[in-house]
Design a protein around this motif. Structure first.
Motif, PDB file in Angstrom:
ATOM      1  N   ASN A 104      65.565  38.494  -1.416  1.00 17.29           N
ATOM      2  CA  ASN A 104      65.618  39.430  -2.544  1.00 17.29           C
ATOM      3  C   ASN A 104      65.638  38.633  -3.861  1.00 17.29           C
ATOM      4  OD1 ASN A 104      66.039  41.478  -4.378  1.00 17.29           O
ATOM      5  ND2 ASN A 104      67.690  42.448  -3.215  1.00 17.29           N
ATOM      6  N   GLN A 105      64.484  38.144  -4.243  1.00 17.52           N
ATOM      7  CA  GLN A 105      64.378  37.286  -5.427  1.00 17.52           C
ATOM      8  C   GLN A 105      64.812  37.984  -6.718  1.00 17.52           C
ATOM      9  OE1 GLN A 105      63.909  34.009  -5.544  1.00 17.52           O
ATOM     10  NE2 GLN A 105      63.866  34.056  -3.323  1.00 17.52           N
ATOM     11  N   ARG A 106      64.500  39.257  -6.832  1.00 20.99           N
ATOM     12  CA  ARG A 106      64.861  39.986  -8.053  1.00 20.99           C
ATOM     13  C   ARG A 106      66.378  40.020  -8.238  1.00 20.99           C
ATOM     14  NH1 ARG A 106      62.253  45.690  -9.877  1.00 20.99           N
ATOM     15  NH2 ARG A 106      62.811  45.494 -12.051  1.00 20.99           N
ATOM     16  N   ALA A 107      67.107  40.343  -7.165  1.00 17.77           N
ATOM     17  CA  ALA A 107      68.571  40.379  -7.236  1.00 17.77           C
ATOM     18  C   ALA A 107      69.135  38.982  -7.465  1.00 17.77           C
ATOM     19  CB  ALA A 107      69.155  40.998  -5.971  1.00 17.77           C
ATOM     20  N   ARG A 108      68.586  37.995  -6.782  1.00 19.36           N
ATOM     21  CA  ARG A 108      69.080  36.628  -6.957  1.00 19.36           C
ATOM     22  C   ARG A 108      68.940  36.185  -8.413  1.00 19.36           C
ATOM     23  NH1 ARG A 108      66.980  32.787  -2.289  1.00 19.36           N
ATOM     24  NH2 ARG A 108      68.362  31.392  -3.446  1.00 19.36           N
ATOM     25  N   ASP A 114      74.096  36.011   8.714  1.00 21.96           N
ATOM     26  CA  ASP A 114      72.949  36.765   9.200  1.00 21.96           C
ATOM     27  C   ASP A 114      73.354  38.197   9.513  1.00 21.96           C
ATOM     28  OD1 ASP A 114      71.225  34.602   9.033  1.00 21.96           O
ATOM     29  OD2 ASP A 114      71.606  33.955  11.090  1.00 21.96           O
ATOM     30  N   ASP A 115      72.470  39.121   9.202  1.00 18.07           N
ATOM     31  CA  ASP A 115      72.622  40.531   9.546  1.00 18.07           C
ATOM     32  C   ASP A 115      71.355  40.951  10.279  1.00 18.07           C
ATOM     33  OD1 ASP A 115      75.134  41.041   8.280  1.00 18.07           O
ATOM     34  OD2 ASP A 115      74.113  41.107   6.344  1.00 18.07           O
ATOM     35  N   VAL A 116      71.502  41.885  11.213  1.00 14.25           N
ATOM     36  CA  VAL A 116      70.361  42.349  12.007  1.00 14.25           C
ATOM     37  C   VAL A 116      70.036  43.790  11.623  1.00 14.25           C
ATOM     38  CG1 VAL A 116      69.478  42.762  14.330  1.00 14.25           C
ATOM     39  CG2 VAL A 116      70.979  40.799  13.890  1.00 14.25           C
ATOM     40  N   TYR A 117      68.783  44.019  11.270  1.00 12.85           N
ATOM     41  CA  TYR A 117      68.276  45.344  10.910  1.00 12.85           C
ATOM     42  C   TYR A 117      67.110  45.663  11.834  1.00 12.85           C
ATOM     43  CZ  TYR A 117      70.907  44.559   6.617  1.00 12.85           C
ATOM     44  OH  TYR A 117      71.912  44.299   5.709  1.00 12.85           O
ATOM     45  N   ASP A 118      67.275  46.662  12.692  1.00 13.79           N
ATOM     46  CA  ASP A 118      66.230  47.055  13.654  1.00 13.79           C
ATOM     47  C   ASP A 118      65.660  45.843  14.391  1.00 13.79           C
ATOM     48  OD1 ASP A 118      66.562  49.723  13.221  1.00 13.79           O
ATOM     49  OD2 ASP A 118      64.672  50.028  12.158  1.00 13.79           O
ATOM     50  N   GLY A 119      66.550  44.980  14.861  1.00 12.79           N
ATOM     51  CA  GLY A 119      66.142  43.835  15.658  1.00 12.79           C
ATOM     52  C   GLY A 119      65.660  42.628  14.871  1.00 12.79           C
ATOM     53  N   ILE A 120      65.621  42.734  13.562  1.00 14.75           N
ATOM     54  CA  ILE A 120      65.164  41.624  12.721  1.00 14.75           C
ATOM     55  C   ILE A 120      66.383  40.998  12.048  1.00 14.75           C
ATOM     56  CG2 ILE A 120      63.718  40.944  10.758  1.00 14.75           C
ATOM     57  CD1 ILE A 120      62.113  41.959  13.168  1.00 14.75           C
ATOM     58  N   THR A 121      66.530  39.678  12.173  1.00 14.06           N
ATOM     59  CA  THR A 121      67.647  38.968  11.570  1.00 14.06           C
ATOM     60  C   THR A 121      67.275  38.530  10.157  1.00 14.06           C
ATOM     61  OG1 THR A 121      68.376  38.175  13.727  1.00 14.06           O
ATOM     62  CG2 THR A 121      69.201  36.982  11.790  1.00 14.06           C
ATOM     63  N   LEU A 122      68.121  38.911   9.207  1.00 15.63           N
ATOM     64  CA  LEU A 122      67.922  38.543   7.812  1.00 15.63           C
ATOM     65  C   LEU A 122      69.141  37.746   7.340  1.00 15.63           C
ATOM     66  CD1 LEU A 122      66.591  41.956   6.473  1.00 15.63           C
ATOM     67  CD2 LEU A 122      65.257  39.941   7.125  1.00 15.63           C
ATOM     68  N   THR A 123      68.901  36.761   6.510  1.00 16.45           N
ATOM     69  CA  THR A 123      69.972  35.897   6.015  1.00 16.45           C
ATOM     70  C   THR A 123      70.398  36.319   4.621  1.00 16.45           C
ATOM     71  OG1 THR A 123      69.138  34.053   7.329  1.00 16.45           O
ATOM     72  CG2 THR A 123      70.590  33.495   5.488  1.00 16.45           C
ATOM     73  N   GLU A 124      71.713  36.358   4.439  1.00 15.28           N
ATOM     74  CA  GLU A 124      72.301  36.603   3.120  1.00 15.28           C
ATOM     75  C   GLU A 124      72.948  35.312   2.638  1.00 15.28           C
ATOM     76  OE1 GLU A 124      74.009  40.938   2.493  1.00 15.28           O
ATOM     77  OE2 GLU A 124      74.940  39.957   4.222  1.00 15.28           O
ATOM     78  N   LEU A 125      72.883  35.087   1.338  1.00 22.04           N
ATOM     79  CA  LEU A 125      73.518  33.933   0.704  1.00 22.04           C
ATOM     80  C   LEU A 125      74.698  34.411  -0.122  1.00 22.04           C
ATOM     81  CD1 LEU A 125      70.292  32.168  -0.618  1.00 22.04           C
ATOM     82  CD2 LEU A 125      71.491  31.757   1.553  1.00 22.04           C
ATOM     83  N   ARG A 126      75.781  33.628  -0.091  1.00 22.11           N
ATOM     84  CA  ARG A 126      76.928  33.989  -0.916  1.00 22.11           C
ATOM     85  C   ARG A 126      76.806  33.310  -2.266  1.00 22.11           C
ATOM     86  NH1 ARG A 126      82.457  32.748   1.631  1.00 22.11           N
ATOM     87  NH2 ARG A 126      81.918  30.649   0.935  1.00 22.11           N
ATOM     88  N   TYR A 127      77.100  34.089  -3.293  1.00 18.15           N
ATOM     89  CA  TYR A 127      77.123  33.623  -4.675  1.00 18.15           C
ATOM     90  C   TYR A 127      78.537  33.754  -5.204  1.00 18.15           C
ATOM     91  CZ  TYR A 127      72.027  33.461  -5.423  1.00 18.15           C
ATOM     92  OH  TYR A 127      70.694  33.144  -5.393  1.00 18.15           O
ATOM     93  N   GLN A 128      78.899  32.896  -6.156  1.00 18.57           N
ATOM     94  CA  GLN A 128      80.199  32.976  -6.809  1.00 18.57           C
ATOM     95  C   GLN A 128      80.054  32.685  -8.299  1.00 18.57           C
ATOM     96  OE1 GLN A 128      83.750  31.074  -5.234  1.00 18.57           O
ATOM     97  NE2 GLN A 128      82.532  30.415  -3.468  1.00 18.57           N
ATOM     98  N   ARG A 129      81.029  33.185  -9.058  1.00 22.67           N
ATOM     99  CA  ARG A 129      81.150  32.811 -10.472  1.00 22.67           C
ATOM    100  C   ARG A 129      82.603  32.969 -10.885  1.00 22.67           C
ATOM    101  NH1 ARG A 129      79.791  36.511 -15.436  1.00 22.67           N
ATOM    102  NH2 ARG A 129      81.754  35.637 -16.018  1.00 22.67           N
ATOM    103  N   VAL A 130      82.995  32.165 -11.842  1.00 25.11           N
ATOM    104  CA  VAL A 130      84.339  32.264 -12.403  1.00 25.11           C
ATOM    105  C   VAL A 130      84.367  33.464 -13.323  1.00 25.11           C
ATOM    106  CG1 VAL A 130      86.022  31.103 -13.894  1.00 25.11           C
ATOM    107  CG2 VAL A 130      84.711  29.782 -12.231  1.00 25.11           C
ATOM    108  N   LEU A 131      85.467  34.219 -13.270  1.00 25.46           N
ATOM    109  CA  LEU A 131      85.588  35.399 -14.136  1.00 25.46           C
ATOM    110  C   LEU A 131      86.109  35.012 -15.515  1.00 25.46           C
ATOM    111  CD1 LEU A 131      87.040  37.929 -11.542  1.00 25.46           C
ATOM    112  CD2 LEU A 131      84.738  37.896 -12.505  1.00 25.46           C
TER     113      LEU A 131
END
Length: 171
Positions: free
Chosen positions: A134-138, A154-171
């Protein structure tokens, strides 16, 4: 512009519409189309009503109101991941804007409000997860000061594994 306020039960249907239409617009070509096609506002609203009425709920929901009601929604609370110093880390669980209004600053306003609420709750850092493709969100979150921290899941949607990346920032 928009006004931000706490979400209430009367906003559930509109928020579910924003979320489902947001998924169906943002994740085309990323999440399997069969999964997106199966999403319904009614099902989402039913699940949201259950979560919204849970006693002891720690998440918070804000809506951005336009002339005709909610046009954006953000949900946040304590971080759900295993991280050092977890008690001082908040997490943005979800942020969606009506697809036709993306790019007008509504997401930035909601994110800023969520950051202020998290900071007032004693959180020092905010984390969130974004689908790798999801380049737009990133780009949106990177412009808001978030950086990847190396964590992935990784999360699975209808048998397809998709990778999520964790982001952080200081508040």
């Amino acid at each position: 512009m928009v006004q931000v306020q706490e979400m209430n039960e009367a906003d559930i249907e509109a928020v579910s519409t924003i979320r489902v239409r947001g998924w169906q617009a943002a994740y085309v070509g990323i999440v399997p189309q069969s999964y997106l096609d199966a999403m319904t506002v009614e099902c989402d609203a039913g699940q949201r009503r259950q979560r919204f009425s849970q006693p002891g709920r720690t998440s918070r929901d804000l809506v951005a109101l336009g002339d005709r009601g909610p046009v954006g929604w953000i949900c946040f609370g304590p971080c759900r991941s295993e991280m050092p110093g977890l008690e001082r880390v908040g997490e943005v669980y979800a942020l969606y804007i009506s697809p036709g209004l993306i790019g007008q600053g509504i997401g930035r306003i909601l994110l800023s409000e969520a950051h202020a609420h998290m900071k007032a709750q004693g959180f020092e850092t905010s984390a969130l997860w974004v689908l790798c493709d999801n380049q737009r969100a990133r780009c949106f979150y990177e412009r808001a000061g978030y950086q990847t921290d190396g964590a992935a899941q990784d999360d699975v949607y209808d048998g397809i594994t998709l990778t999520e990346l964790r982001y952080q920032r200081v508040l």
